[in-house]
Write an enzyme that holds these catalytic residues in place. Structure first.
Site, PDB file in Angstrom:
ATOM      1  N   LYS A 198       0.863  -1.187   0.000  1.00 56.82           N
ATOM      2  CA  LYS A 198       0.000   0.000   0.000  1.00 56.82           C
ATOM      3  C   LYS A 198       0.891   1.225   0.000  1.00 56.82           C
ATOM      4  CE  LYS A 198      -4.228   0.038   0.585  1.00 56.82           C
ATOM      5  NZ  LYS A 198      -5.091  -0.467  -0.505  1.00 56.82           N
ATOM      6  N   THR A 202      -3.140  -5.414   0.716  1.00 49.88           N
ATOM      7  CA  THR A 202      -2.605  -4.063   0.898  1.00 49.88           C
ATOM      8  C   THR A 202      -3.527  -3.269   1.820  1.00 49.88           C
ATOM      9  OG1 THR A 202      -3.685  -3.028  -1.020  1.00 49.88           O
ATOM     10  CG2 THR A 202      -1.571  -4.127  -1.399  1.00 49.88           C
ATOM     11  N   ARG A 226      28.430  34.626  -8.863  1.00 45.44           N
ATOM     12  CA  ARG A 226      27.079  34.289  -9.320  1.00 45.44           C
ATOM     13  C   ARG A 226      26.250  33.855  -8.121  1.00 45.44           C
ATOM     14  NH1 ARG A 226      27.287  28.103 -11.932  1.00 45.44           N
ATOM     15  NH2 ARG A 226      28.190  27.158 -10.068  1.00 45.44           N
ATOM     16  N   GLN A 263      29.124  20.857  -8.108  1.00 50.90           N
ATOM     17  CA  GLN A 263      29.673  19.539  -7.809  1.00 50.90           C
ATOM     18  C   GLN A 263      30.588  19.602  -6.585  1.00 50.90           C
ATOM     19  OE1 GLN A 263      29.316  20.910 -10.845  1.00 50.90           O
ATOM     20  NE2 GLN A 263      29.258  19.379 -12.489  1.00 50.90           N
ATOM     21  N   HIS A 268      19.272  28.060 -11.866  1.00 49.76           N
ATOM     22  CA  HIS A 268      20.036  29.153 -12.481  1.00 49.76           C
ATOM     23  C   HIS A 268      19.398  30.515 -12.230  1.00 49.76           C
ATOM     24  CE1 HIS A 268      22.341  26.090 -14.513  1.00 49.76           C
ATOM     25  NE2 HIS A 268      21.264  25.609 -15.100  1.00 49.76           N
TER      26      HIS A 268
END
Ligand SMILES: O=c1[nH]c(=O)c2[nH]c(=O)[nH]c2[nH]1
Length: 299
Positions: free
Chosen positions: A12, A57, A183, A226, A254
């Site tokens: 479920k 379920t 940035r 990263q 971005h």
């Protein structure tokens, strides 16, 4: 050629359970979404429709509610383990349980400031605590069998308005991106971390891991998302010895500097266009190299 039954599981999904704990007029609330998936001796139900091995379920859903009443919903890892072990330990045909729990946070609405409303001891009002979701994923072969616990969070949105650069990348004939030394770095963190065992102090561990992720995001001068991802994972592993592997998915949300020169204005990283899509998607795992790999823990 023979056609055979492959791997299968059933359960479920997404039982939404809200457990209110009442201590006089002071209420506490746990708001969860529980998904159970079981596997075991399920050949016959697929091959012949014989349901003798099947725990419906619907029963699984009822068990979630009954356990919420009987045991309360403590830390979600604990609740997931309780359910998973129950299904495997109580049913000979069920050999493996996967239980996934999401928890939605509610914060108390303070009422002390409004005694004229007569609400001083009536602590039963809550406001949803943002979009962030805490997660737990448990696999269990039963109390005496193999088990794994992966904790985590998702929808944790963070932003550094400076302290982020991106330059020195490959430039080929399709490259238009300009290198930048300043940035916005913004992302929505999905992080999961695998525990060494099944008896961590779940609440403390969660709060510390989350703090490590946030602190590392804020404190890393980023040369790429990263690099930031790796630092975030490292911080968790350095500070929480019960955690052996961290997996993260971080979309690069971005923010483009808007060209205001047509209006005779400069724009020194003050006005940005927050793009929706496409987005870079940075994914990675950081792990202790001495910890045994448990690929199934993440499934
Ligand atoms: O941190 C980043 N990593 C990338 O791999 C990448 N690629 C890109 O276009 N911008 C960025 N930013």
């Amino acid at each position: 050629m023979a056609i055979v039954l492959g791997p299968n599981r059933y359960g479920k999904a997404e039982t939404r359970v809200v457990r209110v704990t009442k201590d006089g007029g002071v209420h506490r609330i746990k708001d969860c979404n529980v998904s159970v998936s079981l596997s075991g001796d399920m050949d016959e139900v697929h091959l012949t429709g014989d349901n003798a091995a099947v725990l419906p379920t619907d029963t699984q859903k009822n068990t979630v509610f009954a356990f919420a009443k009987k045991y309360g919903v403590g830390e979600i890892e604990e609740f997931a383990l309780l359910l998973a072990r129950h299904f495997v330990d109580s049913q000979p045909t069920i050999h493996h349980a996967r239980v996934e729990v999401e928890e939605y946070s509610w914060e108390r609405i303070p009422v002390e400031d409004a005694p004229h409303l007569g609400l001083r001891d009536k602590q039963h009002s809550f406001v949803r605590g943002g979009t962030e979701v805490r997660t737990a994923l448990v696999h269990s072969d039963g109390s005496d069998g193999d088990e794994s616990v992966v904790s985590g969070l998702k929808n944790l949105v963070v932003l550094n308005s400076t302290g982020s650069e991106f330059y020195g990348y490959i430039e080929d004939e399709y490259t238009t991106l300009a290198p930048t030394h300043d940035r916005i770095l913004a992302t929505e963190v999905t992080a999961q971390w695998r525990h060494r065992g099944t008896d961590s102090s779940w609440g403390r561990s969660y709060r510390d891991a989350r703090r490590c992720l946030l602190e590392a995001f804020a404190e890393t001068h980023s040369l790429s998302l990263q690099q930031t991802l790796y630092q975030m994972g490292r911080r968790v592993l350095n500070e929480r010895r019960e955690i052996v592997e961290v997996r993260m998915a971080m979309p690069n949300k971005h923010h483009f500097v808007v060209d205001l020169s047509p209006f005779g204005m400069d724009n020194d990283n003050e006005v940005f266009f927050a793009a929706d899509r496409p987005y870079g998607l940075i994914e990675g795992a950081v792990l202790n190299d001495d910890a045994p790999q448990v690929p199934n823990a993440w499934i």
